[in-house]
Design a protein around this motif. Structure first.
Motif, PDB file in Angstrom:
ATOM      1  N   CYS A 120     -30.200  59.464-109.548  1.00  0.00           N
ATOM      2  CA  CYS A 120     -29.942  58.032-109.364  1.00  0.00           C
ATOM      3  C   CYS A 120     -29.127  57.906-108.081  1.00  0.00           C
ATOM      4  O   CYS A 120     -27.903  58.012-108.090  1.00  0.00           O
ATOM      5  CB  CYS A 120     -29.175  57.475-110.562  1.00  0.00           C
ATOM      6  SG  CYS A 120     -28.823  55.704-110.435  1.00  0.00           S
ATOM      7  N   MET A 121     -29.829  57.699-106.974  1.00  0.00           N
ATOM      8  CA  MET A 121     -29.200  57.762-105.662  1.00  0.00           C
ATOM      9  C   MET A 121     -29.140  56.385-104.984  1.00  0.00           C
ATOM     10  O   MET A 121     -30.140  55.661-104.955  1.00  0.00           O
ATOM     11  CB  MET A 121     -29.968  58.735-104.768  1.00  0.00           C
ATOM     12  CG  MET A 121     -30.402  60.026-105.473  1.00  0.00           C
ATOM     13  SD  MET A 121     -29.034  60.976-106.202  1.00  0.00           S
ATOM     14  CE  MET A 121     -28.542  61.974-104.801  1.00  0.00           C
ATOM     15  N   GLU A 122     -27.966  56.055-104.464  1.00  0.00           N
ATOM     16  CA  GLU A 122     -27.777  54.779-103.763  1.00  0.00           C
ATOM     17  C   GLU A 122     -28.219  53.581-104.598  1.00  0.00           C
ATOM     18  O   GLU A 122     -28.832  52.645-104.085  1.00  0.00           O
ATOM     19  CB  GLU A 122     -28.533  54.753-102.417  1.00  0.00           C
ATOM     20  CG  GLU A 122     -27.946  55.608-101.336  1.00  0.00           C
ATOM     21  CD  GLU A 122     -28.481  57.030-101.389  1.00  0.00           C
ATOM     22  OE1 GLU A 122     -29.695  57.207-101.486  1.00  0.00           O
ATOM     23  OE2 GLU A 122     -27.676  57.970-101.347  1.00  0.00           O
ATOM     24  N   MET A 123     -27.942  53.604-105.870  1.00  0.00           N
ATOM     25  CA  MET A 123     -28.386  52.514-106.738  1.00  0.00           C
ATOM     26  C   MET A 123     -27.237  51.901-107.544  1.00  0.00           C
ATOM     27  O   MET A 123     -27.225  50.694-107.792  1.00  0.00           O
ATOM     28  CB  MET A 123     -29.462  53.055-107.687  1.00  0.00           C
ATOM     29  CG  MET A 123     -30.129  52.006-108.548  1.00  0.00           C
ATOM     30  SD  MET A 123     -29.418  52.002-110.206  1.00  0.00           S
ATOM     31  CE  MET A 123     -30.709  51.198-111.116  1.00  0.00           C
ATOM     32  N   LEU A 124     -26.257  52.696-107.944  1.00  0.00           N
ATOM     33  CA  LEU A 124     -25.187  52.213-108.811  1.00  0.00           C
ATOM     34  C   LEU A 124     -24.409  51.052-108.212  1.00  0.00           C
ATOM     35  O   LEU A 124     -23.943  50.167-108.932  1.00  0.00           O
ATOM     36  CB  LEU A 124     -24.217  53.351-109.153  1.00  0.00           C
ATOM     37  CG  LEU A 124     -24.757  54.486-110.021  1.00  0.00           C
ATOM     38  CD1 LEU A 124     -23.690  55.558-110.191  1.00  0.00           C
ATOM     39  CD2 LEU A 124     -25.210  53.960-111.389  1.00  0.00           C
ATOM     40  N   GLU A 125     -24.268  51.044-106.873  1.00  0.00           N
ATOM     41  CA  GLU A 125     -23.501  49.977-106.224  1.00  0.00           C
ATOM     42  C   GLU A 125     -24.301  48.689-106.067  1.00  0.00           C
ATOM     43  O   GLU A 125     -23.808  47.722-105.482  1.00  0.00           O
ATOM     44  CB  GLU A 125     -22.991  50.436-104.845  1.00  0.00           C
ATOM     45  CG  GLU A 125     -24.046  50.640-103.779  1.00  0.00           C
ATOM     46  CD  GLU A 125     -24.675  52.023-103.786  1.00  0.00           C
ATOM     47  OE1 GLU A 125     -25.282  52.395-102.767  1.00  0.00           O
ATOM     48  OE2 GLU A 125     -24.580  52.735-104.810  1.00  0.00           O
ATOM     49  N   HIS A 126     -25.517  48.664-106.623  1.00  0.00           N
ATOM     50  CA  HIS A 126     -26.361  47.476-106.513  1.00  0.00           C
ATOM     51  C   HIS A 126     -26.645  46.812-107.865  1.00  0.00           C
ATOM     52  O   HIS A 126     -27.461  45.899-107.937  1.00  0.00           O
ATOM     53  CB  HIS A 126     -27.692  47.830-105.842  1.00  0.00           C
ATOM     54  CG  HIS A 126     -27.542  48.300-104.427  1.00  0.00           C
ATOM     55  ND1 HIS A 126     -27.183  47.469-103.390  1.00  0.00           N
ATOM     56  CD2 HIS A 126     -27.693  49.530-103.876  1.00  0.00           C
ATOM     57  CE1 HIS A 126     -27.113  48.160-102.263  1.00  0.00           C
ATOM     58  NE2 HIS A 126     -27.414  49.407-102.531  1.00  0.00           N
ATOM     59  N   VAL A 127     -25.986  47.276-108.943  1.00  0.00           N
ATOM     60  CA  VAL A 127     -26.217  46.694-110.271  1.00  0.00           C
ATOM     61  C   VAL A 127     -24.919  46.113-110.828  1.00  0.00           C
ATOM     62  O   VAL A 127     -23.828  46.551-110.462  1.00  0.00           O
ATOM     63  CB  VAL A 127     -26.792  47.738-111.256  1.00  0.00           C
ATOM     64  CG1 VAL A 127     -28.151  48.223-110.787  1.00  0.00           C
ATOM     65  CG2 VAL A 127     -25.838  48.906-111.447  1.00  0.00           C
ATOM     66  N   PRO A 128     -25.019  45.114-111.722  1.00  0.00           N
ATOM     67  CA  PRO A 128     -23.815  44.504-112.288  1.00  0.00           C
ATOM     68  C   PRO A 128     -22.987  45.462-113.135  1.00  0.00           C
ATOM     69  O   PRO A 128     -21.766  45.366-113.166  1.00  0.00           O
ATOM     70  CB  PRO A 128     -24.384  43.363-113.156  1.00  0.00           C
ATOM     71  CG  PRO A 128     -25.738  43.079-112.601  1.00  0.00           C
ATOM     72  CD  PRO A 128     -26.251  44.398-112.123  1.00  0.00           C
ATOM     73  N   ASP A 129     -23.658  46.391-113.851  1.00  0.00           N
ATOM     74  CA  ASP A 129     -22.966  47.279-114.779  1.00  0.00           C
ATOM     75  C   ASP A 129     -23.371  48.729-114.528  1.00  0.00           C
ATOM     76  O   ASP A 129     -24.255  49.266-115.198  1.00  0.00           O
ATOM     77  CB  ASP A 129     -23.297  46.875-116.220  1.00  0.00           C
ATOM     78  CG  ASP A 129     -22.505  47.654-117.260  1.00  0.00           C
ATOM     79  OD1 ASP A 129     -21.699  48.520-116.872  1.00  0.00           O
ATOM     80  OD2 ASP A 129     -22.706  47.403-118.466  1.00  0.00           O
ATOM     81  N   PRO A 130     -22.736  49.390-113.558  1.00  0.00           N
ATOM     82  CA  PRO A 130     -23.121  50.766-113.245  1.00  0.00           C
ATOM     83  C   PRO A 130     -22.920  51.733-114.406  1.00  0.00           C
ATOM     84  O   PRO A 130     -23.689  52.689-114.559  1.00  0.00           O
ATOM     85  CB  PRO A 130     -22.232  51.125-112.053  1.00  0.00           C
ATOM     86  CG  PRO A 130     -21.114  50.148-112.085  1.00  0.00           C
ATOM     87  CD  PRO A 130     -21.675  48.897-112.669  1.00  0.00           C
ATOM     88  N   ALA A 131     -21.925  51.477-115.246  1.00  0.00           N
ATOM     89  CA  ALA A 131     -21.677  52.366-116.387  1.00  0.00           C
ATOM     90  C   ALA A 131     -22.870  52.383-117.340  1.00  0.00           C
ATOM     91  O   ALA A 131     -23.166  53.406-117.968  1.00  0.00           O
ATOM     92  CB  ALA A 131     -20.418  51.941-117.134  1.00  0.00           C
TER      93      ALA A 131
END
Length: 233
Positions: A120-131
Motif C-alpha cells: 500500500c504505497m503512497e495511498m494512506l495520506e489520501h484517505v480519511p481513515d488510514p488506520a
C-alpha cells in the motif's frame, strides 16, 4: 459497507489517469522511485511465486513491476479511469495482472488471509481513515506474510520538501497533490500497524537530491518513508 474514500482525491488522480505511464508526466517521480521500492520489497519478501495484492494501485506501475518479478498480483483501486489505464497497459505489455474496482476494506471482507504480500504505497495520506486501510491490509495477509506501506512524515521539513519544494518550486508534482494535514508520522503509522495485529520489521527513508536529480534509499525518514511489517504466525 462504508467506503473509506475522499472523492476529491479520486477525482484528482482520475483526471491525470491517461498520463500515468508517461515517465515525463506528473507521475515521473513515481517511475523514478519504483525500481528502488520494488527491490526493497523483493529483498524482504521475494516475490516470485507469491500471491500479492497492491492496495491503491492507481495505473499499476508497482503492480505490474511485481508481476514481472513472477508474482501473481491483484491491484485494487477506486478510480475507474486509473484501473482502465492499468488494465490496458498490462494487455499491451503482456504482463498478467488482476485489477478490481474495490476498496481495501471490502476486499478484506471478500478475500481475508489470501495474500502472501500486501503493498500500500503512497495511498494512506489520501484517505480519511488510514488506520482502517492498515486493518484491511492486516486482514488480507496470511499469517507469516509481509505488508508494506509508504507515506509522508508530518513535520516542517516534510512540508517544505514534499509540498513547497516538490509542488511549487521544482514543480515535480501538480499543486494540491498533497494535503499536509493528512501526513502521517512513523510513530502514528507504527501504532496503526500494531493495533491491527502486525509487527513493524523495519523503516526505510526515501530521499531526493535536487542537484543530482536522483532518489536513494537510506535511514532518513523525515519526508518520504516506507515501513515493512509482518503478520505473526
Amino acid at each position: 459497507m462504508t467506503t473509506n474514500v475522499d472523492q476529491l482525491e479520486i477525482n484528482k488522480f482520475s483526471e491525470l489517469a491517461h498520463r500515468w505511464w508517461d515517465p515525463t508526466s506528473e507521475f515521473r517521480p513515481l517511475h523514478e522511485i519504483n525500481p528502488l521500492r520494488l527491490e526493497w520489497i523483493n529483498s524482504l519478501a521475494p516475490l516470485a511465486g507469491k500471491n500479492v495484492i497492491d492496495i491503491g494501485c492507481g495505473g499499476g506501475v508497482l503492480t505490474e513491476a511485481m508481476a514481472r518479478k513472477g508474482a501473481k498480483v491483484t491491484g485494487i483501486d477506486l478510480s475507474k479511469k486509473a484501473l482502465k489505464v492499468a488494465d490496458l497497459h498490462s494487455l499491451e505489455s503482456g504482463i498478467e495482472v488482476r485489477y478490481k474496482l474495490i476498496s481495501a476494506e471490502e476486499m478484506a471482507a471478500q478475500e481475508p488471509g489470501q495474500f502472501d504480500v500486501v503493498t500500500c504505497m503512497e495511498m494512506l495520506e489520501h484517505v480519511p481513515d488510514p488506520a482502517s486501510v492498515v486493518r484491511a491490509a492486516a486482514a488480507l495477509v496470511k499469517p507469516g506474510g509481509k505488508v508494506f506501506f509508504s507515506t509522508l512524515n508530518r513535520n516542517l521539513k516534510s512540508y517544505l520538501f514534499a509540498v513547497v519544494g516538490a509542488e511549487y518550486v521544482l514543480r515535480m508534482l501538480p499543486r494540491g497533490t498533497h494535503d499536509y494535514g493528512k501526513f502521517i508520522t512513523p510513530a502514528e503509522l507504527s501504532q496503526f500497524v500494531r493495533s491491527a495485529g502486525l509487527q513493524v520489521d523495519s523503516l526505510k527513508g526515501l530521499t531526493y537530491n535536487p542537484l543530482t536529480k536522483f532518489y536513494s534509499l537510506n535511514n532518513d525518514t523525515d519526508v518520504n518513508y516506507m515501513v515493512a511489517c509482518s503478520k505473526p504466525l
